[in-house]
Design a protein around this motif. Structure first.
Motif, PDB file in Angstrom:
ATOM      1  N   VAL A  94      41.719  24.108  35.241  1.00  0.00           N
ATOM      2  CA  VAL A  94      40.538  22.983  35.210  1.00  0.00           C
ATOM      3  C   VAL A  94      39.360  23.388  34.874  1.00  0.00           C
ATOM      4  N   GLY A  98      38.121  22.902  29.640  1.00  0.00           N
ATOM      5  CA  GLY A  98      36.844  22.046  29.111  1.00  0.00           C
ATOM      6  C   GLY A  98      35.874  22.924  28.309  1.00  0.00           C
ATOM      7  N   ASN A 114      38.898  15.958  24.672  1.00  0.00           N
ATOM      8  CA  ASN A 114      38.627  16.672  26.072  1.00  0.00           C
ATOM      9  C   ASN A 114      39.518  15.571  26.933  1.00  0.00           C
ATOM     10  N   TYR A 118      42.527  16.351  29.555  1.00  0.00           N
ATOM     11  CA  TYR A 118      42.501  15.994  31.080  1.00  0.00           C
ATOM     12  C   TYR A 118      43.145  14.853  31.396  1.00  0.00           C
ATOM     13  N   VAL A 121      46.110  15.201  34.062  1.00  0.00           N
ATOM     14  CA  VAL A 121      45.912  15.229  35.472  1.00  0.00           C
ATOM     15  C   VAL A 121      46.637  13.789  36.034  1.00  0.00           C
ATOM     16  N   VAL A 331      37.615  12.597  33.984  1.00  0.00           N
ATOM     17  CA  VAL A 331      37.829  12.932  32.699  1.00  0.00           C
ATOM     18  C   VAL A 331      36.589  13.077  31.747  1.00  0.00           C
ATOM     19  N   TYR A 334      33.960  15.768  32.859  1.00  0.00           N
ATOM     20  CA  TYR A 334      34.455  17.247  32.143  1.00  0.00           C
ATOM     21  C   TYR A 334      33.980  17.207  30.882  1.00  0.00           C
TER      22      TYR A 334
END
Length: 429
Positions: A94, A98, A114, A118, A121, A331, A334
């Protein structure tokens, strides 16, 4: 999230791992999140020194082995230890992915790329719920953990063969020849200046250039922003894990049967996927900071309205919006963080966001459990969660604007085409 689907089985059947109380079940739930925090901080400490690729490969192997081993645990101590170890591997990934995406994606689509990464998840949350439906027999819970070892066969070989090291990281660490080779092979352009020339750039302070990783986060350039970004992530993750843990129970106390539990969870995570992707496109156009503040506001409003006894259709819409404002917001955070820091501090910045923010993730189920255990009306829990969303909005607004986050200057064309003659879309910055 897989653990959340098997808790009822473990509580009901002592023959699986032994007698399990609700307090022990809550502790087991937090062990993995503590591991994620530890793994993220470790990855941040080493990722800017040894590179993104090594951390990614190690994380994939680590979490897959620990997840698969959890299926063979025979007592609570072993199971809890393996959950903690699994979290370390997840945290490393995690925190690193990024930074990797930020250095491969073109500037005008960084937030979208990005968000695609993400969104895995909440997609995992949906998949865990669906797989739990197939594992109808109580003993089949072990199969769900074995499924978590699949990346050893599916993902690891592709990663070893096709995932390159970031050419921007290679250049920042002085590996100029390797950086150019990777840039030519992938079509990812390098910055217009070499590391030796970077000292002439007026926008960089000497402290940030000479310090790497977490040391760079403590410089005057980044210190305040690092604290505020950590609090922003903490707020979003508190809401995410509080709702994923307690939303079915809260709605059950509001008069909805157990059959709606899965529907509410699927809606929450589905909203995070779709809404997060849409919000990321807006963030690429108007900047992530404004969009994050807006999605926090949406979370606060939707959570407050969930207390009003609205028809089921409207409730599902509000739950989906809450998904956008909680996990969807994380999200975006990040993405914001990964582009806020320079290459020498990027992995550490994302790791800090994921690690410190995980304190909110650990505290979310605890806060929700305390509110429900106190016998308060279900509406009070939603009001408290809405207040956390308001706090997240305020913290986001106070993050200093970073020069690197403004509209980037056009980069030089890619040094060469991709293998096979095709030009990469990533070359067009």
């Amino acid at each position: 999230m897989v653990y959340g689907t098997v808790v009822p089985v473990l509580l009901r059947d002592p023959s699986q791992l032994g007698t399990l109380t609700t307090a022990q079940a809550g502790a087991l739930g937090s062990y993995a999140l503590i591991g994620v925090m530890v793994g993220a901080l470790i990855a941040g400490a080493v990722g800017d020194h040894i590179g993104r690729r090594r951390v990614m490969v190690t994380g994939i192997v680590w979490f897959s082995v620990a997840m698969g081993a959890s299926a063979f645990a025979t007592d609570l101590t072993v199971f809890g230890s393996l959950r903690f170890l699994t979290g370390i591997g997840v945290g490393a990934l995690v925190a690193t992915v990024g930074a990797l995406i930020a250095e491969f994606a073109p500037p005008h689509r960084r937030n979208v790329y990005n968000a695609i990464v993400y969104s895995g998840v909440p997609a995992g949350g949906v998949l865990a719920a669906l797989l739990a439906l197939l594992a109808s027999d109580g003993g089949d819970w072990r199969v769900l953990f074995l499924f978590g070892a699949a990346p050893l066969v599916v993902l690891l070989p592709v990663t070893l063969l096709r995932l390159p090291e970031s050419p921007k990281w290679l250049q920042a660490r002085g590996h100029t020849v390797r950086a150019r080779q990777v840039s030519e092979r992938t079509g990812v352009p390098l910055p217009g200046t070499a590391p030796s020339e970077a000292a002439a750039e007026p926008g960089l302070e000497a402290a940030a250039k000479t310090k790497i990783g977490f040391a760079a986060l403590a410089t005057r350039r980044y210190a305040l922003a690092t604290l505020l970004l950590g609090l922003t992530s903490c707020s979003a993750l508190l809401l995410t894990y509080a709702l994923n843990t307690w939303l079915p129970e809260i709605m059950g106390q509001s008069g909805y049967g157990a059959s709606f539990s899965l529907v509410f969870l699927l809606t929450l995570n589905g909203g995070a996927i779709v809404g997060g992707l849409i919000a990321s496109r807006v963030a690429d156009r108007f900047g992530p900071q404004r969009v994050i503040a807006t999605t926090f506001v949406l979370a606060a409003v939707s959570l407050a309205l969930l207390t009003q006894g609205l028809p089921l259709g409207l409730l599902l819409i509000l739950v989906a919006v809450a998904g956008v404002g909680t996990l969807g917001t994380q999200v975006l955070i990040y993405g914001f963080v990964s582009h806020y820091y320079d290459t020498v501090a990027r992995a550490a910045g994302v790791a800090w966001c994921a690690g410190f923010g995980r304190l909110g993730g650990i505290g979310g189920p605890v806060v929700g459990g305390a509110l429900i255990g106190a016998g308060l009306p279900p509406a009070d829990a939603f009001y408290v969660f809405a207040g956390v969303a308001v706090l997240g909005t305020l913290v986001t607004c106070f993050v200093p604007r970073q020069a690197a986050e403004r509209s980037p200057a056009p980069a030089a064309p890619a040094p060469g085409p991709l293998p096979g003659g095709g030009a990469s879309v990533l070359a067009h910055e």
